[in-house]
Design an enzyme around this catalytic site. Structure first.
Site, PDB file in Angstrom:
ATOM      1  N   SER A 187      -1.643 -56.862 100.591  1.00 51.06           N
ATOM      2  CA  SER A 187      -2.953 -56.927  99.956  1.00 51.06           C
ATOM      3  C   SER A 187      -4.016 -56.369 100.909  1.00 51.06           C
ATOM      4  CB  SER A 187      -3.247 -58.375  99.538  1.00 51.06           C
ATOM      5  OG  SER A 187      -4.327 -58.436  98.642  1.00 51.06           O
TER       6      SER A 187
ATOM      7  N   HIS B 261       0.958 -60.619  91.972  1.00 53.66           N
ATOM      8  CA  HIS B 261       0.528 -60.104  93.270  1.00 53.66           C
ATOM      9  C   HIS B 261       0.974 -60.990  94.431  1.00 53.66           C
ATOM     10  CE1 HIS B 261      -1.920 -57.991  96.179  1.00 53.66           C
ATOM     11  NE2 HIS B 261      -2.586 -59.102  96.478  1.00 53.66           N
TER      12      HIS B 261
ATOM     13  N   ASP C  45       2.632 -57.065  89.436  1.00 51.27           N
ATOM     14  CA  ASP C  45       1.345 -57.095  90.140  1.00 51.27           C
ATOM     15  C   ASP C  45       0.367 -56.182  89.415  1.00 51.27           C
ATOM     16  OD1 ASP C  45      -0.799 -57.020  91.886  1.00 51.27           O
ATOM     17  OD2 ASP C  45       0.382 -56.450  93.651  1.00 51.27           O
TER      18      ASP C  45
END
Length: 383
Positions: free
Chosen positions: A146, A350, A317
Site C-alpha cells: 500500500s 486490499h 483489491d
C-alpha cells in the site's frame, strides 16, 4: 516507548519537496536480526498509512502483536535469522518520528498545522538518512504494501544504486482520483469535528475523536471487499432478533466499523492522518521522474534500472487493483528491467497483504531466496 530513536538533520536540515526544511528531526525505528559482516543483508520494511515500526513487537498502545508477524520473523519469508530487518515510523507519523503532534523547537509547542506538508519522497529521504546512519550503503531489499509499496517504488527510482531488490505490494505508481476522493472524505470528517479546533486540539486540550473515527470507518471499507464483508457479516443483526427502527448499530457490519473507528483513535493522531493521506495523494512517479511517462522514471543515465523487482497484487483489491501493478510491470518491461509479477487470487481485498495468504508468502520467500542466492548471502553471521 520501546525501540530506537535517532536525531537526524542536525548539521544540515533536510530539504523537503515543498521547499521547506526540516531539522533536526527524530526517526523512531525497530530492528530485528543481525547485520552481517559486509552489511549486505539489510531489509527495509516500509509501513502503510496507519502502520508503524512495530513489525514484530507487541504494540505499546494497543497491546496487539506486530502487524506483519505472518511474513516477518525467524524462519518466515522475511527470515530474521538471515536478514537484518529495519522498519521506521515515517516522518509526519505519530509513533515517535517527528510529526505534527511533536514539539516544534522554534516555538516550544506542538507543530500542529505548522508542520510542513510532506511527500512520499520526503519519507524516503528520511529513511535514507537513517540507513546511512546505520552504516549501510546498499539495502538487500526494500519491501512494503500500500503506502509502503509507494515508498518501495520511490526508493527504487530515487536511489537505485542503494537498492538490490524491491518488492512493491498492492500499490500504484500514482494515487488515483478515486483514492484521493476517499482521502478527502476522511480529512473533511476530521476538520468538521469541532474538537479539531483548527488543528490546535493539543493546545486546546481536546481530541477530534469523532471525526477521526469516521475517517477510519470510511477508509476501512476500502481495505476490504464486498465478498469479504458478506462472508463475515452479511445482513446479520448485532445482538438482537429484529431491527430497532432507530439508528443504533442494528447490523454486525455497523458495529464492526464503529469498533474500528473507536480503537483507531486510541493510537493515531488526527493531524498525522491529514498529513500522511496528503503525501499519498501527491505521489506520482511518472510526473515527478518520468516527464509524464512512467518507464522513464526507471531509467538512469540512459539505462534501465539495476534493481530487481517482484510485484504482487490481489484479485479482490479495488483500492489498488491489479491494473495498477500491471502498469508498473509494463513500465519496467519497457526498460528491460528484471521483474516478476503475481496476482494472488483471494476475496479478502486490499488488506490481504497483512493476512494469512500462503501463496503470497510463498512468492515472497521464493523471490528473496533467489535474490539471496544471487547476492551470495548465507545465514547471518555477526561482524
Amino acid at each position: 516507548m520501546p525501540g530506537h530513536r535517532v536525531t537526524l538533520g542536525v548539521d544540515r536540515p533536510m530539504r523537503l519537496d515543498s521547499g521547506a526544511e526540516l531539522g533536526p528531526f527524530e526517526v523512531a525505528y525497530q530492528t530485528y536480526g543481525a547485520l552481517n559482516a559486509d552489511r549486505s543483508n539489510a531489509v527495509l520494511i516500509c509501513h502503510a498509512l496507519t502502520g508503524d515500526h512495530y513489525v514484530l513487537d507487541q504494540h505499546p498502545v494497543t497491546g496487539k502483536p506486530g502487524w506483519w508477524e505472518m511474513l516477518v520473523g525467524p524462519g518466515r519469508p522475511v527470515d530474521t535469522n538471515r536478514y537484518f530487518v529495519i522498519c521506521s515510523n515515517v516522518i509526519g507519523g505519530c509513533m515517535g518520528s517527528t510529526g505534527p503532534k511533536e514539539t516544534n523547537p522554534a516555538t516550544g509547542k506542538p507543530y500542529g498545522l505548522g508542520f510542513p506538508v510532506i511527500t512520499i519522497g520526503d519519507m524516503v529521504r528520511a529513511q535514507k538518512l537513517l540507513v546511512e546512519h546505520l552504516g549501510i550503503d546498499q539495502l538487500f531489499c526494500v519491501i512494503g504494501g500500500s503506502m509502503g509499496g509507494m515508498q518501495v517504488l520511490q526508493w527504487a527510482v530515487a536511489y537505485p544504486e542503494s537498492v538490490f531488490a524491491a518488492v512493491p505490494i498492492a500499490t500504484a505508481a500514482r494515487h488515483s482520483a478515486q483514492n484521493i476522493a476517499f482521502h478527502e472524505v476522511g480529512r473533511q470528517a476530521i476538520m468538521a469535528d469541532p474538537d479539531w479546533a483548527g488543528g490546535n486540539y493539543l493546545l486546546e486540550g481536546t481530541r477530534p475523536h469523532r471525526g477521526l473515527a469516521v475517517a477510519r470507518m470510511a477508509a476501512h471499507i476500502t481495505y476490504l471487499s464486498e465478498p469479504a464483508l458478506h462472508r463475515k457479516f452479511g445482513r446479520n443483526l448485532q445482538n438482537r432478533q429484529t431491527v430497532t427502527y432507530g439508528f443504533d448499530a442494528d447490523f454486525q457490519v455497523e458495529s464492526y466499523l464503529r469498533h474500528q473507528g473507536i480503537t483507531f483513535v486510541e493510537r493515531f493522531d488526527a493531524n498525522s492522518y491529514l498529513y500522511i493521506t496528503r503525501a499519498m495523494d501527491y505521489f506520482d512517479l511518472a510526473a515527478d521522474y518520468g516527464g509524464g511517462t512512467l518507464s522513464n522514471a526507471f531509467r538512469k543515465d540512459g539505462k534501465g534500472t539495476p534493481v530487481r523487482f517482484c510485484l504482487a497484487s490481489f484479485s479482490s483489491d479495488w483500492l489498488f487493483p491489479t491494473s495498477e501493478s500491471r502498469a508498473i510491470v509494463h513500465a519496467l518491461n519497457a526498460v528491460a528491467a528484471n521483474v516478476s509479477f503475481v496476482e494472488i487470487r483471494t476475496d479478502k481485498g486490499h488488506d490481504s497483504f497483512l493476512l494469512d495468504e500462503p501463496e503470497f508468502h510463498q512468492v515472497i520467500r521464493g523471490f528473496l531466496e533467489g535474490c539471496a542466492e544471487h547476492r551470495g548471502l548465507t545465514r547471518t553471521s555477526r561482524p
